[in-house]
Design a protein around this motif. Sequence first.
Motif, PDB file in Angstrom:
ATOM      1  N   ALA A 199      44.276  31.481  -2.359  1.00 47.78           N
ATOM      2  CA  ALA A 199      43.849  32.786  -1.873  1.00 47.78           C
ATOM      3  C   ALA A 199      42.378  32.964  -2.191  1.00 47.78           C
ATOM      4  O   ALA A 199      41.957  32.797  -3.339  1.00 47.78           O
ATOM      5  CB  ALA A 199      44.668  33.901  -2.516  1.00 47.78           C
ATOM      6  N   LEU A 200      41.584  33.291  -1.177  1.00 48.46           N
ATOM      7  CA  LEU A 200      40.147  33.493  -1.322  1.00 48.46           C
ATOM      8  C   LEU A 200      39.816  34.962  -1.079  1.00 48.46           C
ATOM      9  O   LEU A 200      40.205  35.530  -0.050  1.00 48.46           O
ATOM     10  CB  LEU A 200      39.377  32.651  -0.312  1.00 48.46           C
ATOM     11  CG  LEU A 200      39.118  31.179  -0.619  1.00 48.46           C
ATOM     12  CD1 LEU A 200      38.379  30.539   0.549  1.00 48.46           C
ATOM     13  CD2 LEU A 200      38.332  31.002  -1.897  1.00 48.46           C
ATOM     14  N   ILE A 201      39.110  35.562  -2.018  1.00 45.24           N
ATOM     15  CA  ILE A 201      38.729  36.969  -1.902  1.00 45.24           C
ATOM     16  C   ILE A 201      37.213  37.074  -2.036  1.00 45.24           C
ATOM     17  O   ILE A 201      36.659  36.794  -3.095  1.00 45.24           O
ATOM     18  CB  ILE A 201      39.405  37.827  -2.986  1.00 45.24           C
ATOM     19  CG1 ILE A 201      40.924  37.641  -2.961  1.00 45.24           C
ATOM     20  CG2 ILE A 201      39.037  39.302  -2.810  1.00 45.24           C
ATOM     21  CD1 ILE A 201      41.642  38.300  -4.133  1.00 45.24           C
ATOM     22  N   ALA A 202      36.552  37.468  -0.946  1.00 44.73           N
ATOM     23  CA  ALA A 202      35.118  37.728  -1.012  1.00 44.73           C
ATOM     24  C   ALA A 202      34.909  39.121  -1.589  1.00 44.73           C
ATOM     25  O   ALA A 202      35.502  40.093  -1.119  1.00 44.73           O
ATOM     26  CB  ALA A 202      34.493  37.633   0.382  1.00 44.73           C
ATOM     27  N   ALA A 203      34.080  39.232  -2.620  1.00 36.51           N
ATOM     28  CA  ALA A 203      33.913  40.512  -3.311  1.00 36.51           C
ATOM     29  C   ALA A 203      32.441  40.833  -3.512  1.00 36.51           C
ATOM     30  O   ALA A 203      31.634  39.961  -3.822  1.00 36.51           O
ATOM     31  CB  ALA A 203      34.622  40.474  -4.661  1.00 36.51           C
ATOM     32  N   HIS A 204      32.132  42.114  -3.331  1.00 35.67           N
ATOM     33  CA  HIS A 204      30.777  42.595  -3.617  1.00 35.67           C
ATOM     34  C   HIS A 204      30.880  44.032  -4.110  1.00 35.67           C
ATOM     35  O   HIS A 204      31.424  44.885  -3.399  1.00 35.67           O
ATOM     36  CB  HIS A 204      29.895  42.531  -2.373  1.00 35.67           C
ATOM     37  CG  HIS A 204      28.506  43.060  -2.607  1.00 35.67           C
ATOM     38  ND1 HIS A 204      27.604  42.428  -3.452  1.00 35.67           N
ATOM     39  CD2 HIS A 204      27.870  44.172  -2.125  1.00 35.67           C
ATOM     40  CE1 HIS A 204      26.477  43.115  -3.463  1.00 35.67           C
ATOM     41  NE2 HIS A 204      26.605  44.180  -2.693  1.00 35.67           N
ATOM     42  N   GLN A 205      30.397  44.253  -5.316  1.00 37.43           N
ATOM     43  CA  GLN A 205      30.479  45.574  -5.940  1.00 37.43           C
ATOM     44  C   GLN A 205      31.920  46.106  -5.892  1.00 37.43           C
ATOM     45  O   GLN A 205      32.172  47.237  -5.526  1.00 37.43           O
ATOM     46  CB  GLN A 205      29.528  46.552  -5.250  1.00 37.43           C
ATOM     47  CG  GLN A 205      28.064  46.105  -5.217  1.00 37.43           C
ATOM     48  CD  GLN A 205      27.443  45.945  -6.588  1.00 37.43           C
ATOM     49  OE1 GLN A 205      27.446  44.854  -7.137  1.00 37.43           O
ATOM     50  NE2 GLN A 205      26.916  47.030  -7.144  1.00 37.43           N
TER      51      GLN A 205
ATOM     52  N   VAL B 244      35.178  35.128  -4.761  1.00 38.16           N
ATOM     53  CA  VAL B 244      33.790  34.754  -4.509  1.00 38.16           C
ATOM     54  C   VAL B 244      32.953  36.012  -4.730  1.00 38.16           C
ATOM     55  O   VAL B 244      32.927  36.909  -3.897  1.00 38.16           O
ATOM     56  CB  VAL B 244      33.601  34.240  -3.072  1.00 38.16           C
ATOM     57  CG1 VAL B 244      32.192  33.684  -2.895  1.00 38.16           C
ATOM     58  CG2 VAL B 244      34.649  33.200  -2.735  1.00 38.16           C
ATOM     59  N   ASP B 245      32.301  36.078  -5.877  1.00 39.24           N
ATOM     60  CA  ASP B 245      31.488  37.249  -6.211  1.00 39.24           C
ATOM     61  C   ASP B 245      30.132  37.100  -5.536  1.00 39.24           C
ATOM     62  O   ASP B 245      29.288  36.310  -5.949  1.00 39.24           O
ATOM     63  CB  ASP B 245      31.329  37.367  -7.721  1.00 39.24           C
ATOM     64  CG  ASP B 245      30.618  38.652  -8.127  1.00 39.24           C
ATOM     65  OD1 ASP B 245      30.068  39.334  -7.237  1.00 39.24           O
ATOM     66  OD2 ASP B 245      30.594  38.966  -9.320  1.00 39.24           O
TER      67      ASP B 245
ATOM     68  N   VAL C  40      38.156  37.878 -13.500  1.00 44.01           N
ATOM     69  CA  VAL C  40      38.571  36.898 -14.499  1.00 44.01           C
ATOM     70  C   VAL C  40      39.686  37.456 -15.367  1.00 44.01           C
ATOM     71  O   VAL C  40      40.686  36.780 -15.650  1.00 44.01           O
ATOM     72  CB  VAL C  40      37.370  36.476 -15.369  1.00 44.01           C
ATOM     73  CG1 VAL C  40      37.834  35.665 -16.571  1.00 44.01           C
ATOM     74  CG2 VAL C  40      36.374  35.689 -14.545  1.00 44.01           C
ATOM     75  N   GLU C  41      39.545  38.693 -15.779  1.00 43.95           N
ATOM     76  CA  GLU C  41      40.565  39.319 -16.627  1.00 43.95           C
ATOM     77  C   GLU C  41      41.908  39.403 -15.905  1.00 43.95           C
ATOM     78  O   GLU C  41      42.972  39.294 -16.529  1.00 43.95           O
ATOM     79  CB  GLU C  41      40.116  40.716 -17.040  1.00 43.95           C
ATOM     80  CG  GLU C  41      41.064  41.402 -18.009  1.00 43.95           C
ATOM     81  CD  GLU C  41      40.549  42.752 -18.468  1.00 43.95           C
ATOM     82  OE1 GLU C  41      41.265  43.405 -19.243  1.00 43.95           O
ATOM     83  OE2 GLU C  41      39.426  43.138 -18.061  1.00 43.95           O
TER      84      GLU C  41
ATOM     85  N   VAL D  94      36.509  32.570 -10.638  1.00 40.83           N
ATOM     86  CA  VAL D  94      35.396  33.249  -9.976  1.00 40.83           C
ATOM     87  C   VAL D  94      34.276  32.263  -9.672  1.00 40.83           C
ATOM     88  O   VAL D  94      33.840  31.511 -10.538  1.00 40.83           O
ATOM     89  CB  VAL D  94      34.858  34.410 -10.835  1.00 40.83           C
ATOM     90  CG1 VAL D  94      33.630  35.044 -10.175  1.00 40.83           C
ATOM     91  CG2 VAL D  94      35.942  35.466 -11.028  1.00 40.83           C
ATOM     92  N   LEU D  95      33.833  32.287  -8.419  1.00 41.66           N
ATOM     93  CA  LEU D  95      32.646  31.556  -8.001  1.00 41.66           C
ATOM     94  C   LEU D  95      31.543  32.581  -7.782  1.00 41.66           C
ATOM     95  O   LEU D  95      31.751  33.590  -7.110  1.00 41.66           O
ATOM     96  CB  LEU D  95      32.904  30.786  -6.707  1.00 41.66           C
ATOM     97  CG  LEU D  95      34.027  29.745  -6.724  1.00 41.66           C
ATOM     98  CD1 LEU D  95      34.137  29.069  -5.364  1.00 41.66           C
ATOM     99  CD2 LEU D  95      33.794  28.705  -7.819  1.00 41.66           C
ATOM    100  N   MET D  96      30.369  32.320  -8.320  1.00 38.87           N
ATOM    101  CA  MET D  96      29.282  33.287  -8.267  1.00 38.87           C
ATOM    102  C   MET D  96      28.237  32.878  -7.237  1.00 38.87           C
ATOM    103  O   MET D  96      27.825  31.715  -7.178  1.00 38.87           O
ATOM    104  CB  MET D  96      28.616  33.403  -9.636  1.00 38.87           C
ATOM    105  CG  MET D  96      29.561  33.759 -10.775  1.00 38.87           C
ATOM    106  SD  MET D  96      30.116  35.474 -10.691  1.00 38.87           S
ATOM    107  CE  MET D  96      28.575  36.319 -11.038  1.00 38.87           C
TER     108      MET D  96
END
Length: 223
Positions: free
Chosen positions: A5-11, A35-36, A48-49, A54-56
């Motif tokens: 599962a891939l989740i693109a995340a921003h703020q 993916v932060d 992470v918690e 997490v990939l930055m």
Amino acid sequence: MRIVALIAAHQGENLIGPTVEAARSIPKVDEVIVVDDGSTDATAAEAVEAGARVLMSPHNLGKGDALDGAVSRLPPADVYVLLDQDLEETAAAAHALLEPVLAGEADVAIGVLPRQANHGGFRIVKGLSSWMIRRLTGFETEEPMSGQRALTRQAMGAVRPLARGFGVELGMTVDAIRAGLRVVEVPVAMTHAPTGRDLAGFVHRSRQGAHHLAAALRRIRPR
């Protein structure tokens, strides 16, 4: 069979944690990767918690580039599940997207979310995106902008490089149809944070529309 599962995340502070936890509960999903995309808040720490890897990104690349970069960096999966950061507990409903893909009935499954009563948009961008996909491929889509998808490794290869920014969904659908892949839409019991009818909401929808238009224009074939 490896399912990621891939989740693109921003703020995504205060949203990503519950989304990750729910994604980890999806049967047969082996790993949840966030993916932060250049967040400056606690998105990465919360992911992470909650149990994600997490990939930055060094800075904000945009959704499409962030996801494409992550796929390049990761070992190939057999099936990818793409999810938005703001699904929270309803991300668990993505099991419905996996069913037709794992059964060999579809190469790409797109989630159709129920319309939320408090959604503030006028559906103009959505209608325009549907029209563009229909003009480019003949495919009638109910959810052209849905970020909730499951696709095989072969399908992921066929739709890369992913379209930039928020155009990633339109580009993915057009490229998959043109590659002769089986694309289906699946009702999913998911909700997400609505975009309001305020200035920020209109700016966000304008960006989405511009990115979808850019992705469509790049896919116009010369006669």
